[in-house]
Scaffold this motif. Structure first.
Motif, PDB file in Angstrom:
ATOM      1  N   ILE A 180       0.849  -1.187   0.000  1.00 26.24           N
ATOM      2  CA  ILE A 180       0.000   0.000   0.000  1.00 26.24           C
ATOM      3  C   ILE A 180       0.887   1.240   0.000  1.00 26.24           C
ATOM      4  CG2 ILE A 180      -1.642   1.337   1.379  1.00 26.24           C
ATOM      5  CD1 ILE A 180      -2.764  -1.421   2.299  1.00 26.24           C
ATOM      6  N   ARG A 181       0.613   2.147  -0.939  1.00 25.88           N
ATOM      7  CA  ARG A 181       1.418   3.347  -1.079  1.00 25.88           C
ATOM      8  C   ARG A 181       0.604   4.631  -0.911  1.00 25.88           C
ATOM      9  NH1 ARG A 181       4.959   0.505   0.201  1.00 25.88           N
ATOM     10  NH2 ARG A 181       6.486  -0.486  -1.177  1.00 25.88           N
ATOM     11  N   ALA A 182      -0.711   4.523  -0.883  1.00 26.67           N
ATOM     12  CA  ALA A 182      -1.552   5.705  -0.727  1.00 26.67           C
ATOM     13  C   ALA A 182      -2.828   5.340   0.026  1.00 26.67           C
ATOM     14  CB  ALA A 182      -1.892   6.321  -2.077  1.00 26.67           C
ATOM     15  N   VAL A 183      -3.398   6.332   0.686  1.00 21.94           N
ATOM     16  CA  VAL A 183      -4.595   6.124   1.505  1.00 21.94           C
ATOM     17  C   VAL A 183      -5.620   7.211   1.173  1.00 21.94           C
ATOM     18  CG1 VAL A 183      -5.500   5.911   3.848  1.00 21.94           C
ATOM     19  CG2 VAL A 183      -3.162   5.161   3.346  1.00 21.94           C
ATOM     20  N   VAL A 242      -3.634   1.100  -3.175  1.00 19.79           N
ATOM     21  CA  VAL A 242      -4.359   2.168  -2.478  1.00 19.79           C
ATOM     22  C   VAL A 242      -5.416   1.544  -1.566  1.00 19.79           C
ATOM     23  CG1 VAL A 242      -5.782   4.236  -2.764  1.00 19.79           C
ATOM     24  CG2 VAL A 242      -3.989   3.701  -4.444  1.00 19.79           C
ATOM     25  N   VAL A 243      -5.539   2.095  -0.371  1.00 21.15           N
ATOM     26  CA  VAL A 243      -6.580   1.642   0.553  1.00 21.15           C
ATOM     27  C   VAL A 243      -7.466   2.824   0.918  1.00 21.15           C
ATOM     28  CG1 VAL A 243      -5.172   1.987   2.626  1.00 21.15           C
ATOM     29  CG2 VAL A 243      -7.073   0.381   2.699  1.00 21.15           C
ATOM     30  N   ALA A 244      -8.767   2.557   0.988  1.00 22.78           N
ATOM     31  CA  ALA A 244      -9.730   3.565   1.421  1.00 22.78           C
ATOM     32  C   ALA A 244     -10.113   3.291   2.868  1.00 22.78           C
ATOM     33  CB  ALA A 244     -10.969   3.536   0.539  1.00 22.78           C
ATOM     34  N   ARG A 285      -8.202  -1.659  -1.691  1.00 24.07           N
ATOM     35  CA  ARG A 285      -8.499  -2.207  -0.377  1.00 24.07           C
ATOM     36  C   ARG A 285      -9.396  -1.224   0.371  1.00 24.07           C
ATOM     37  NH1 ARG A 285      -7.063  -7.604  -0.032  1.00 24.07           N
ATOM     38  NH2 ARG A 285      -4.949  -7.933  -0.825  1.00 24.07           N
ATOM     39  N   VAL A 286     -10.070  -1.705   1.418  1.00 23.82           N
ATOM     40  CA  VAL A 286     -10.917  -0.804   2.204  1.00 23.82           C
ATOM     41  C   VAL A 286     -10.955  -1.253   3.652  1.00 23.82           C
ATOM     42  CG1 VAL A 286     -13.011  -2.092   1.549  1.00 23.82           C
ATOM     43  CG2 VAL A 286     -13.205   0.246   2.412  1.00 23.82           C
TER      44      VAL A 286
END
Length: 243
Positions: free
Chosen positions: A8-11, A172-174, A191-192
């Motif tokens: 994961i590199r961003a949220v 990316v994860v939310a 992802r979430v």
């Protein structure tokens, strides 16, 4: 912990019900609007399950307590203008931060993660609210419900963030409090993670299809750190097998 597909590199973080408890402001603005229409005030218990689908839907749902569809259409423009005027006047006055939000954002930033805020709140409300609550500096990207052609649960805002940061959705994860966030993330391929203290349209968060329920933004940061560590271990193990 779910199986690692990519680090994961961003949220992408939601606003109402995830970082900020905004229902008291909604209550105040909606009742200002209702008073102008000669309607009785509504309570926070009524407002809470209606939050999260954008201002247009919120206004229509609140008016539906008193008016039929034809009457709602007839007064909608007046009601929306009234609501926006009242909300802008009180924006943030009764809003509070949920626990560990600042600490969580600091922990995410410390991991080198790129941060975006995607909310269904109009951008004219979201931007000053983020600044007022000391959150604006953590986010390089902010999209409101009227920033793009479609809002959550449509995946468009999340996919736009992925394009902005030049990352695949799998990286990316939310983080959010509702099915809107999860449906948008799933459709985008992100992802979430779900926080349990928000609004979710009055429904249990356990019913949301997410990769995990985390107690806070800080807990989400710990989840991501563990996930990325697992990804690194998996990558090293695979590399050793090739030697």
């Amino acid at each position: 912990m779910t199986t690692c597909a990519a680090p994961i590199r961003a949220v992408i973080v939601d606003l109402d019900g995830t970082m900020l408890h905004t229902v008291p402001d909604f209550e105040l603005a909606l009742n200002g609007m209702r008073a102008e229409l000669g309607l009785e005030p509504v309570t926070q218990d009524i407002v809470t399950p209606l939050v999260g689908k954008g201002s247009e839907r919120l206004i229509r749902d609140v008016l539906a307590r008193d008016f039929d569809a034809a009457r709602i259409d007839a007064v909608f423009a007046q009601a929306m203008a009234s609501y926006q005027r009242h909300y802008l006047a009180i924006n943030g006055s009764r809003t509070t931060l949920f626990p560990d939000v600042i600490e969580g954002l600091q922990a995410l930033a410390a991991q080198g993660l790129r941060l975006a805020c995607v909310t269904n709140k109009p951008i004219a409300f979201a931007t000053p609210l983020l600044a007022q609550k000391g959150l604006a500096g953590y986010f390089e990207i902010v999209y409101g419900g009227d920033s793009l052609a479609r809002k959550k649960p449509d995946p468009l805002p999340l996919l736009q963030v992925c394009r902005d940061v030049d990352l695949a959705p799998a990286q990316v994860v939310a983080i959010g409090d509702s099915s809107n966030d999860a449906e948008a993330a799933r459709a985008a391929g992100c992802r979430v993670l779900t926080v349990p203290y928000g609004y979710n349209h009055g429904k249990p968060v356990q019913d949301i299809d997410s990769d995990g329920i985390v107690d806070s933004i800080l807990s989400a940061a710990a989840w991501i750190s563990s996930y990325n560590a697992e990804c690194m271990q998996t990558t090293h193990a695979q590399a050793n097998q090739l030697i």
